[in-house]
Design an enzyme around this catalytic site. Structure first.
Site, PDB file in Angstrom:
ATOM      1  N   THR A 152      42.439  52.817  31.090  1.00  0.00           N
ATOM      2  CA  THR A 152      41.577  53.463  32.335  1.00  0.00           C
ATOM      3  C   THR A 152      42.273  53.917  33.561  1.00  0.00           C
ATOM      4  O   THR A 152      42.438  54.866  34.154  1.00  0.00           O
ATOM      5  CB  THR A 152      40.151  52.832  32.411  1.00  0.00           C
ATOM      6  N   THR A 212      43.125  48.984  45.858  1.00  0.00           N
ATOM      7  CA  THR A 212      42.814  47.719  46.024  1.00  0.00           C
ATOM      8  C   THR A 212      43.886  46.989  46.761  1.00  0.00           C
ATOM      9  O   THR A 212      45.032  47.249  46.456  1.00  0.00           O
ATOM     10  CB  THR A 212      42.409  46.952  45.058  1.00  0.00           C
ATOM     11  N   ASP A 213      43.501  45.937  47.830  1.00  0.00           N
ATOM     12  CA  ASP A 213      44.584  45.025  48.327  1.00  0.00           C
ATOM     13  C   ASP A 213      45.305  44.085  47.330  1.00  0.00           C
ATOM     14  O   ASP A 213      46.271  43.601  47.433  1.00  0.00           O
ATOM     15  CB  ASP A 213      43.899  44.417  49.477  1.00  0.00           C
ATOM     16  N   GLU A 214      44.834  44.142  46.084  1.00  0.00           N
ATOM     17  CA  GLU A 214      45.413  43.186  45.120  1.00  0.00           C
ATOM     18  C   GLU A 214      46.816  43.680  44.810  1.00  0.00           C
ATOM     19  O   GLU A 214      47.491  42.897  44.247  1.00  0.00           O
ATOM     20  CB  GLU A 214      44.484  42.889  43.973  1.00  0.00           C
ATOM     21  N   TYR A 223      44.783  43.642  36.003  1.00  0.00           N
ATOM     22  CA  TYR A 223      44.121  44.351  36.711  1.00  0.00           C
ATOM     23  C   TYR A 223      44.739  44.808  37.963  1.00  0.00           C
ATOM     24  O   TYR A 223      45.000  46.270  38.088  1.00  0.00           O
ATOM     25  CB  TYR A 223      42.745  43.754  37.263  1.00  0.00           C
ATOM     26  N   LYS A 244      46.478  48.710  38.783  1.00  0.00           N
ATOM     27  CA  LYS A 244      45.894  49.456  39.980  1.00  0.00           C
ATOM     28  C   LYS A 244      47.320  49.705  40.639  1.00  0.00           C
ATOM     29  O   LYS A 244      47.385  50.943  41.386  1.00  0.00           O
ATOM     30  CB  LYS A 244      45.189  48.742  40.888  1.00  0.00           C
ATOM     31  N   LYS A 249      30.997  39.488  39.565  1.00  0.00           N
ATOM     32  CA  LYS A 249      31.689  39.049  40.774  1.00  0.00           C
ATOM     33  C   LYS A 249      30.830  37.844  41.424  1.00  0.00           C
ATOM     34  O   LYS A 249      29.983  37.685  41.112  1.00  0.00           O
ATOM     35  CB  LYS A 249      31.663  40.511  41.766  1.00  0.00           C
ATOM     36  N   PRO A 281      29.416  28.665  39.326  1.00  0.00           N
ATOM     37  CA  PRO A 281      30.925  28.336  38.898  1.00  0.00           C
ATOM     38  C   PRO A 281      31.955  28.503  39.919  1.00  0.00           C
ATOM     39  O   PRO A 281      31.921  30.019  40.369  1.00  0.00           O
ATOM     40  CB  PRO A 281      31.019  29.124  37.633  1.00  0.00           C
ATOM     41  N   ASN A 303      36.378  30.397  48.917  1.00  0.00           N
ATOM     42  CA  ASN A 303      35.473  30.632  48.025  1.00  0.00           C
ATOM     43  C   ASN A 303      34.177  29.501  48.232  1.00  0.00           C
ATOM     44  O   ASN A 303      32.972  29.994  48.160  1.00  0.00           O
ATOM     45  CB  ASN A 303      35.800  30.776  46.584  1.00  0.00           C
ATOM     46  N   ASP A 333      40.341  26.800  36.364  1.00  0.00           N
ATOM     47  CA  ASP A 333      40.670  27.835  37.424  1.00  0.00           C
ATOM     48  C   ASP A 333      40.904  28.993  36.529  1.00  0.00           C
ATOM     49  O   ASP A 333      41.382  29.113  35.550  1.00  0.00           O
ATOM     50  CB  ASP A 333      41.916  27.528  38.074  1.00  0.00           C
TER      51      ASP A 333
HETATM   52  P1  NAD Z   1      32.893  49.156  38.957  1.00  0.00           P
HETATM   53  O1  NAD Z   1      33.486  48.302  38.032  1.00  0.00           O
HETATM   54  O2  NAD Z   1      31.414  48.704  39.710  1.00  0.00           O
HETATM   55  O3  NAD Z   1      32.525  50.766  38.737  1.00  0.00           O
HETATM   56  C1  NAD Z   1      33.417  51.306  37.980  1.00  0.00           C
HETATM   57  C2  NAD Z   1      32.898  52.642  37.271  1.00  0.00           C
HETATM   58  O4  NAD Z   1      33.892  53.382  36.681  1.00  0.00           O
HETATM   59  C3  NAD Z   1      31.788  52.462  36.584  1.00  0.00           C
HETATM   60  O5  NAD Z   1      30.487  53.109  36.808  1.00  0.00           O
HETATM   61  C4  NAD Z   1      32.307  52.817  35.126  1.00  0.00           C
HETATM   62  O6  NAD Z   1      31.361  53.254  34.394  1.00  0.00           O
HETATM   63  C5  NAD Z   1      33.447  53.862  35.567  1.00  0.00           C
HETATM   64  N1  NAD Z   1      34.258  53.987  34.462  1.00  0.00           N
HETATM   65  C6  NAD Z   1      34.955  53.018  34.129  1.00  0.00           C
HETATM   66  N2  NAD Z   1      35.781  53.488  32.874  1.00  0.00           N
HETATM   67  C7  NAD Z   1      35.928  54.710  33.104  1.00  0.00           C
HETATM   68  C8  NAD Z   1      36.399  55.742  32.693  1.00  0.00           C
HETATM   69  N3  NAD Z   1      37.383  55.575  31.586  1.00  0.00           N
HETATM   70  N4  NAD Z   1      35.977  57.125  32.732  1.00  0.00           N
HETATM   71  C9  NAD Z   1      35.047  57.364  33.386  1.00  0.00           C
HETATM   72  N5  NAD Z   1      34.391  56.468  34.269  1.00  0.00           N
HETATM   73  C10 NAD Z   1      34.661  54.945  34.058  1.00  0.00           C
HETATM   74  O7  NAD Z   1      33.967  49.175  40.077  1.00  0.00           O
HETATM   75  P2  NAD Z   1      33.717  49.001  41.784  1.00  0.00           P
HETATM   76  O8  NAD Z   1      33.931  47.607  42.134  1.00  0.00           O
HETATM   77  O9  NAD Z   1      33.172  49.832  42.230  1.00  0.00           O
HETATM   78  O10 NAD Z   1      35.202  49.512  42.143  1.00  0.00           O
HETATM   79  C11 NAD Z   1      35.504  51.090  42.251  1.00  0.00           C
HETATM   80  C12 NAD Z   1      37.008  51.446  42.555  1.00  0.00           C
HETATM   81  O11 NAD Z   1      37.221  50.575  44.019  1.00  0.00           O
HETATM   82  C13 NAD Z   1      37.756  50.848  41.495  1.00  0.00           C
HETATM   83  O12 NAD Z   1      39.069  51.604  41.558  1.00  0.00           O
HETATM   84  C14 NAD Z   1      38.545  49.581  42.168  1.00  0.00           C
HETATM   85  O13 NAD Z   1      40.013  49.166  41.782  1.00  0.00           O
HETATM   86  C15 NAD Z   1      38.528  49.884  43.730  1.00  0.00           C
HETATM   87  N6  NAD Z   1      38.231  48.539  44.570  1.00  0.00           N
HETATM   88  C16 NAD Z   1      37.235  47.892  44.338  1.00  0.00           C
HETATM   89  C17 NAD Z   1      37.134  46.667  45.474  1.00  0.00           C
HETATM   90  C18 NAD Z   1      35.879  45.672  45.081  1.00  0.00           C
HETATM   91  O14 NAD Z   1      35.797  44.702  45.992  1.00  0.00           O
HETATM   92  N7  NAD Z   1      34.784  46.174  44.265  1.00  0.00           N
HETATM   93  C19 NAD Z   1      37.876  46.474  46.433  1.00  0.00           C
HETATM   94  C20 NAD Z   1      38.675  47.552  46.525  1.00  0.00           C
HETATM   95  C21 NAD Z   1      39.066  48.392  45.629  1.00  0.00           C
HETATM   96  O1  DAU Z   2      40.499  42.319  46.607  1.00  0.00           O
HETATM   97  C1  DAU Z   2      39.866  43.313  45.932  1.00  0.00           C
HETATM   98  C2  DAU Z   2      39.399  43.182  44.568  1.00  0.00           C
HETATM   99  O2  DAU Z   2      38.178  42.153  45.034  1.00  0.00           O
HETATM  100  C3  DAU Z   2      39.058  44.447  43.957  1.00  0.00           C
HETATM  101  O3  DAU Z   2      40.148  45.040  43.799  1.00  0.00           O
HETATM  102  C4  DAU Z   2      38.418  43.869  42.437  1.00  0.00           C
HETATM  103  O4  DAU Z   2      38.032  44.938  42.036  1.00  0.00           O
HETATM  104  C5  DAU Z   2      37.315  42.984  42.816  1.00  0.00           C
HETATM  105  O5  DAU Z   2      36.715  42.461  41.572  1.00  0.00           O
HETATM  106  C6  DAU Z   2      37.434  41.909  43.918  1.00  0.00           C
HETATM  107  O6  DAU Z   2      38.358  40.947  43.109  1.00  0.00           O
HETATM  108  P1  DAU Z   2      38.255  39.180  43.150  1.00  0.00           P
HETATM  109  O7  DAU Z   2      38.981  38.724  41.850  1.00  0.00           O
HETATM  110  O8  DAU Z   2      38.636  38.639  44.474  1.00  0.00           O
HETATM  111  O9  DAU Z   2      36.763  39.155  42.926  1.00  0.00           O
HETATM  112  P2  DAU Z   2      35.793  38.241  42.320  1.00  0.00           P
HETATM  113  O10 DAU Z   2      34.326  38.377  42.951  1.00  0.00           O
HETATM  114  O11 DAU Z   2      35.834  38.116  40.921  1.00  0.00           O
HETATM  115  O12 DAU Z   2      36.222  36.616  42.724  1.00  0.00           O
HETATM  116  C7  DAU Z   2      36.235  36.319  44.065  1.00  0.00           C
HETATM  117  C8  DAU Z   2      36.872  35.025  44.245  1.00  0.00           C
HETATM  118  O13 DAU Z   2      35.856  34.015  43.654  1.00  0.00           O
HETATM  119  C9  DAU Z   2      38.296  34.633  43.593  1.00  0.00           C
HETATM  120  O14 DAU Z   2      39.194  33.971  44.193  1.00  0.00           O
HETATM  121  C10 DAU Z   2      37.798  34.233  42.178  1.00  0.00           C
HETATM  122  C11 DAU Z   2      36.717  33.293  42.513  1.00  0.00           C
HETATM  123  N1  DAU Z   2      35.446  33.312  41.259  1.00  0.00           N
HETATM  124  C12 DAU Z   2      35.137  34.335  40.978  1.00  0.00           C
HETATM  125  C13 DAU Z   2      34.128  34.178  39.996  1.00  0.00           C
HETATM  126  C14 DAU Z   2      33.602  35.480  39.099  1.00  0.00           C
HETATM  127  C15 DAU Z   2      34.970  31.971  41.246  1.00  0.00           C
HETATM  128  O15 DAU Z   2      35.272  30.929  41.736  1.00  0.00           O
HETATM  129  N2  DAU Z   2      33.945  31.668  40.226  1.00  0.00           N
HETATM  130  C16 DAU Z   2      33.390  32.934  39.872  1.00  0.00           C
HETATM  131  O16 DAU Z   2      32.407  32.744  38.528  1.00  0.00           O
END
Ligand code: NAD
Ligand code: DAU
Length: 350
Positions: free
Chosen positions: A101, A131-133, A156, A160, A195, A211, A255, A286
């Site tokens: 994807t 993303t910043d990742e 992931y 990206k 998340k 967790p 966290n 972890d």
């Molecule tokens: P999300 O997982 O909530 O949503 C992703 C959406 O994309 C869903 O609606 C899913 O159905 C759709 N999708 C997935 N695969 C697809 C495909 N092959 N074709 C069409 N649609 C598809 O994600 P999010 O957290 O809203 O993130 C959106 C964007 O922002 C991503 O590119 C992510 O890398 C970026 N981003 C997210 C965060 C964050 O904290 N969530 C931070 C920085 C950047």
């Molecule tokens: O930094 C931007 C990114 O932030 C986005 O690009 C990603 O799409 C988004 O998912 C997010 O990534 P993280 O891995 O930082 O988010 P998550 O909420 O999964 O985890 C946040 C922090 O918490 C990370 O250090 C892992 C920890 N964690 C997460 C989960 C799900 C836990 O300790 N326990 C958990 O159950």
């Protein structure tokens, strides 16, 4: 007047972005293309689904033939590309879905845009939401700037990073008018409860363990999702073609401290005795390759385009908790069915 293809508009950030553009720009035509994975949910868009400038297409961004048809039919002048597989833990168990994807899907969109816009690139925008990742992991000090070298470490983040590179290659090679932004962790309504923040809110409501991976010392920089989409709006309309903009909250939390703040606020809101929810905190194995710290330097966006976050974290998290408490039906819908088997696999193996 724009005709805009938003991809992934039924997801967390995509739904906020779609709502902003559909309501703020009624003269823009907005088409939301989303394949509706487990993370895509049309309930997120109920309030705007009947707007005359909005339509939804169920489809996959890897389907180049479909993309070609959509570009021909809709004469898109811009793409806001949000669709992705977005959860790091899922990328550890199923990396290929992320490559398909995030890499192939992005490349297919770029190809469709290039074919459609060839010879008439002026006034077009291909906006890639990233993303910043991609920058990897920081030590205890320092920030990610737009010049930080890429060093992604999970399937992931590497997918990206790869997509960011391909987007830039279409700018340099074909003059496709691209813009990229790299944002820190978002939180807010409609966030899928896999998340950290929505998962903990859901578990506190249900008195289930919270967790925490490792020692809970990993640091994330949290931004309210509506501030993120406001920044995208600013970059879309005023940012320079070919440029990258970092977006972040200057809001770092370990966290464990973040989860304790959630517990404190939720005990108050649920009228539970102080300290009740903290007892649910459970340290678990972890995450593999767990990045220690992310922190964004967003001064380019502030200095050049005047964007700043509008919400303090305590206020944003309070609004977020209230939203989840008032939207139990949404939470029930997304945590039934497949969610349970994902949850059991992810947490009962730890
Ligand atoms: P999300 O997982 O909530 O949503 C992703 C959406 O994309 C869903 O609606 C899913 O159905 C759709 N999708 C997935 N695969 C697809 C495909 N092959 N074709 C069409 N649609 C598809 O994600 P999010 O957290 O809203 O993130 C959106 C964007 O922002 C991503 O590119 C992510 O890398 C970026 N981003 C997210 C965060 C964050 O904290 N969530 C931070 C920085 C950047
Ligand atoms: O930094 C931007 C990114 O932030 C986005 O690009 C990603 O799409 C988004 O998912 C997010 O990534 P993280 O891995 O930082 O988010 P998550 O909420 O999964 O985890 C946040 C922090 O918490 C990370 O250090 C892992 C920890 N964690 C997460 C989960 C799900 C836990 O300790 N326990 C958990 O159950």
């Amino acid at each position: 007047m724009h005709s805009i293809l938003i991809t992934g508009g039924a997801g967390f950030i995509g739904s906020h972005l779609t709502r902003l553009f559909v309501t703020k720009y009624p003269h823009y035509n907005i088409v939301n293309l989303d394949v509706l994975t487990y993370a895509g949910n049309l309930e997120n868009l109920k309030d705007i689904e009947d707007k005359p400038n909005y339509s939804f297409i169920k489809g996959n961004i890897t389907d180049l033939e479909l993309l070609r048809i959509l570009f021909t039919q809709n004469h898109f002048t811009a793409v806001l590309h949000c669709a992705a597989e977005s959860h790091v833990d899922r990328s550890i168990t199923d990396p290929l879905a992320f490559i398909t994807t995030n890499v192939l899907g992005t490349a297919s969109l770029l190809q469709a845009a290039k074919e459609s816009w060839i010879g008439k690139m002026e006034d077009k925008i291909f906006y890639h939401i990233s993303t910043d990742e991609v920058y990897g992991s920081l030590g205890e000090t320092g920030f990610f700037t737009e010049k930080t070298a890429y060093d992604p470490r999970s399937p992931y983040s590497s997918s990206k990073a790869s997509s960011d590179h391909i987007v830039r290659s279409f700018y340099h090679t074909y003059k496709l008018p691209v813009k990229i932004s790299n944002c820190s962790n978002n939180y807010g309504p409609f966030h899928f409860p896999e998340k950290l923040i929505p998962l903990c809110i859901h578990n506190i409501i249900n008195n289930k363990p919270l967790p925490i991976y490792g020692k809970g010392e990993n640091v994330r920089d949290w931004l309210y999702v509506e501030d993120h989409v406001r920044a995208i709006d600013v970059v879309f309309h005023s940012g320079k073609v070919g440029e990258t903009y970092n977006i972040g909250g200057h809001n770092e939390w370990t966290n464990i401290n973040l989860v304790k703040e959630l517990c404190r606020q939720m005990d108050e809101k649920l009228r539970r005795e102080k300290g009740t929810s903290e007892k649910l905190i459970t340290y678990v194995k972890d995450r593999a390759g767990h990045d220690l710290r992310y922190a964004i330097e967003a001064t380019k966006l502030k200095n050049e385009l005047g964007w700043m976050p509008s919400l303090q974290f305590e206020e944003g998290i309070s609004k977020t908790i209230d939203w989840y408490l008032n939207n139990g039906e949404w939470l029930n819908h997304v945590t039934s069915g497949d969610y349970q088997s994902y949850y059991d696999k992810q947490y009962h193996k730890r």
